[in-house]
Design a protein around this motif. Sequence first.
Motif, PDB file in Angstrom:
ATOM      1  N   VAL A  79      28.300  -3.682  21.290  1.00  0.00           N
ATOM      2  CA  VAL A  79      28.304  -4.574  20.127  1.00  0.00           C
ATOM      3  C   VAL A  79      27.035  -5.416  20.112  1.00  0.00           C
ATOM      4  O   VAL A  79      26.389  -5.608  19.082  1.00  0.00           O
ATOM      5  N   TRP A  80      26.660  -5.903  21.319  1.00  0.00           N
ATOM      6  CA  TRP A  80      25.531  -6.841  21.407  1.00  0.00           C
ATOM      7  C   TRP A  80      24.190  -6.126  21.364  1.00  0.00           C
ATOM      8  O   TRP A  80      23.173  -6.753  21.079  1.00  0.00           O
ATOM      9  N   GLU A  81      24.227  -4.812  21.657  1.00  0.00           N
ATOM     10  CA  GLU A  81      23.004  -4.015  21.428  1.00  0.00           C
ATOM     11  C   GLU A  81      22.818  -3.842  19.937  1.00  0.00           C
ATOM     12  O   GLU A  81      21.737  -4.054  19.387  1.00  0.00           O
ATOM     13  N   ALA A  82      23.923  -3.463  19.278  1.00  0.00           N
ATOM     14  CA  ALA A  82      23.846  -3.208  17.835  1.00  0.00           C
ATOM     15  C   ALA A  82      23.489  -4.477  17.071  1.00  0.00           C
ATOM     16  O   ALA A  82      22.703  -4.435  16.117  1.00  0.00           O
ATOM     17  N   SER A  83      24.039  -5.589  17.492  1.00  0.00           N
ATOM     18  CA  SER A  83      23.813  -6.834  16.746  1.00  0.00           C
ATOM     19  C   SER A  83      22.406  -7.376  16.926  1.00  0.00           C
ATOM     20  O   SER A  83      21.963  -8.240  16.178  1.00  0.00           O
ATOM     21  N   GLY A  84      21.730  -6.887  17.973  1.00  0.00           N
ATOM     22  CA  GLY A  84      20.379  -7.368  18.250  1.00  0.00           C
ATOM     23  C   GLY A  84      20.360  -8.519  19.245  1.00  0.00           C
ATOM     24  O   GLY A  84      19.301  -9.040  19.589  1.00  0.00           O
ATOM     25  N   HIS A  85      21.541  -8.914  19.755  1.00  0.00           N
ATOM     26  CA  HIS A  85      21.569 -10.069  20.656  1.00  0.00           C
ATOM     27  C   HIS A  85      20.953  -9.778  22.028  1.00  0.00           C
ATOM     28  O   HIS A  85      20.375 -10.661  22.635  1.00  0.00           O
ATOM     29  N   ILE A  86      21.112  -8.532  22.510  1.00  0.00           N
ATOM     30  CA  ILE A  86      20.550  -8.258  23.842  1.00  0.00           C
ATOM     31  C   ILE A  86      19.021  -8.297  23.771  1.00  0.00           C
ATOM     32  O   ILE A  86      18.363  -8.895  24.621  1.00  0.00           O
ATOM     33  N   ALA A  87      18.490  -7.734  22.714  1.00  0.00           N
ATOM     34  CA  ALA A  87      17.022  -7.711  22.601  1.00  0.00           C
ATOM     35  C   ALA A  87      16.469  -9.042  22.105  1.00  0.00           C
ATOM     36  O   ALA A  87      15.400  -9.468  22.541  1.00  0.00           O
ATOM     37  N   GLY A  88      17.194  -9.690  21.221  1.00  0.00           N
ATOM     38  CA  GLY A  88      16.524 -10.782  20.509  1.00  0.00           C
ATOM     39  C   GLY A  88      17.165 -12.148  20.518  1.00  0.00           C
ATOM     40  O   GLY A  88      16.619 -13.077  19.923  1.00  0.00           O
ATOM     41  N   PHE A  89      18.315 -12.328  21.208  1.00  0.00           N
ATOM     42  CA  PHE A  89      18.940 -13.642  21.156  1.00  0.00           C
ATOM     43  C   PHE A  89      18.356 -14.509  22.263  1.00  0.00           C
ATOM     44  O   PHE A  89      18.992 -14.841  23.264  1.00  0.00           O
ATOM     45  N   THR A  90      17.102 -14.841  22.069  1.00  0.00           N
ATOM     46  CA  THR A  90      16.372 -15.524  23.130  1.00  0.00           C
ATOM     47  C   THR A  90      15.688 -16.766  22.579  1.00  0.00           C
ATOM     48  O   THR A  90      15.366 -16.836  21.405  1.00  0.00           O
TER      49      THR A  90
END
Length: 437
Positions: A79-90
């Motif tokens: 879910v968090w890969e798809a949502s962009g959180h792993i790459a970009g929630f920084t």
Amino acid sequence: MAKKQSVDPFMEKLVSLCKRRGFIFQSSEIYGGLGSCWDYGPLGVELKNNVKRFWWEAMTHRRDDIEGLDAAILMHPKVWEASGHIAGFTDPLVDCKQCKHRFRADTIETVKCPDCGGELTEPRMFNLMFKTFMGPVEEESSVVYMRPETAQGIYVNFHNVLQPSRQKIPFGIAQIGKAFRNEITPGNFIFRTREFEQMEMQYFVHPSEDQKWFDYWKEQRWNWYLELGIRREKIRWHEHGQGELAHYAKAAYDIEYEFSFGWKEIEGIHNRTDFDLSRHAEYSGKDLTYFDQGRNEKYLPYIIETSAGADRASLVVLADAYFEEEVKGETRVALRLSPKIAPIKAAVFPLVKKDGMPEVALKIYHDLKKHFKVFYDDGGAVGRRYRRMDEAGTPYCITVDGQTLEDDTVTVRERDSMEQTRHKIAELVEVIGGKVG
Ligand code: ATP
């Protein structure tokens, strides 16, 4: 663990009232506290529940086009890969080499440490998601995340909700629940914490109608704060400029409140386009399109999101309600909370603890308890009892006095004006109930 936050004098007073009256306490206080975590006490839990209920009623019960949901905090890691959180929630993190204080590089204006002027480290990107492990083995394949927002639970359940509810686009899904963010600089009491609650609603629309619904939801959410009793002049809009827009958003507006520490976001209204459903369709391999019978067309809906914080909204109502005035040479502190969200709706007092007054007051208390939250108090001078209820934000105080025993009437004191009127005991439910519902 708890870092002492420098708070402004207004916030200091508010935090101290919240502790004194049992609204909010520092988490794990007897161990010295845990930074940025807060516990809601007897009055605080009532207040926050009332805020959430006020939202839930406005967003679901009073409408035909929004369904509720309560999704799990832990979700599939994809879910968090798809949502962009792993790459970009920084957030970019910098440390001061001298005083060791830590900052979010995007929130400070100087290249030097704002606290001591020392040299700062190069920014490091820091992911805000809390990680934990599912099952007994702590290995990379068992990593799960504490959700940093409730919205994803709604997107992945789009078809699950759509089918049984037989909704048609446009329609929405609403959810209230905990979210977790390992914020670099939490603070300002419950304004920014690492564990908090969100009240989010995702509204699914035809792509050609996104602007119309975006404008509609902006207006609805603005009015919600006014209905909550927030002063009109203390809220304003902030439009996200091109540089500020999240990668998924076509348009975004924040509702901001003027706290003692500045104008700050309390809610975001976003046009998220079809970003979320298209990403989840891609990562899950599932078809998340919608067949619109009226239009005879299959499409991925656009999403208009309204995203508010329950803790932040609670802080807004507390800060907005806090009021001090001089009464007969003494400072009277009151929380002018809307009766709709006040933790206690009415307090019942016997004027004195004798002459049969406590018995009558207790009978009134037990009768009213069936209708709304009431509080009985016979301790100390009646003036002191009024003041305690003022600080608790209780809109009405009912006092049983000598006359009550003769004609079955009581005084009802109104918190803000302090005016007292006499009413028949039998009329109390009607007199007070209509205003606190
Ligand atoms: P910021 O830029 O201030 O970190 P954000 O834009 O990331 O906030 P959103 O992701 O839009 O915030 O979150 C929606 C709402 O959730 C916010 O308007 C706020 O009410 C609430 N919220 C977000 N983060 C926190 C937090 N750390 N503590 C309390 N409430 C929060």
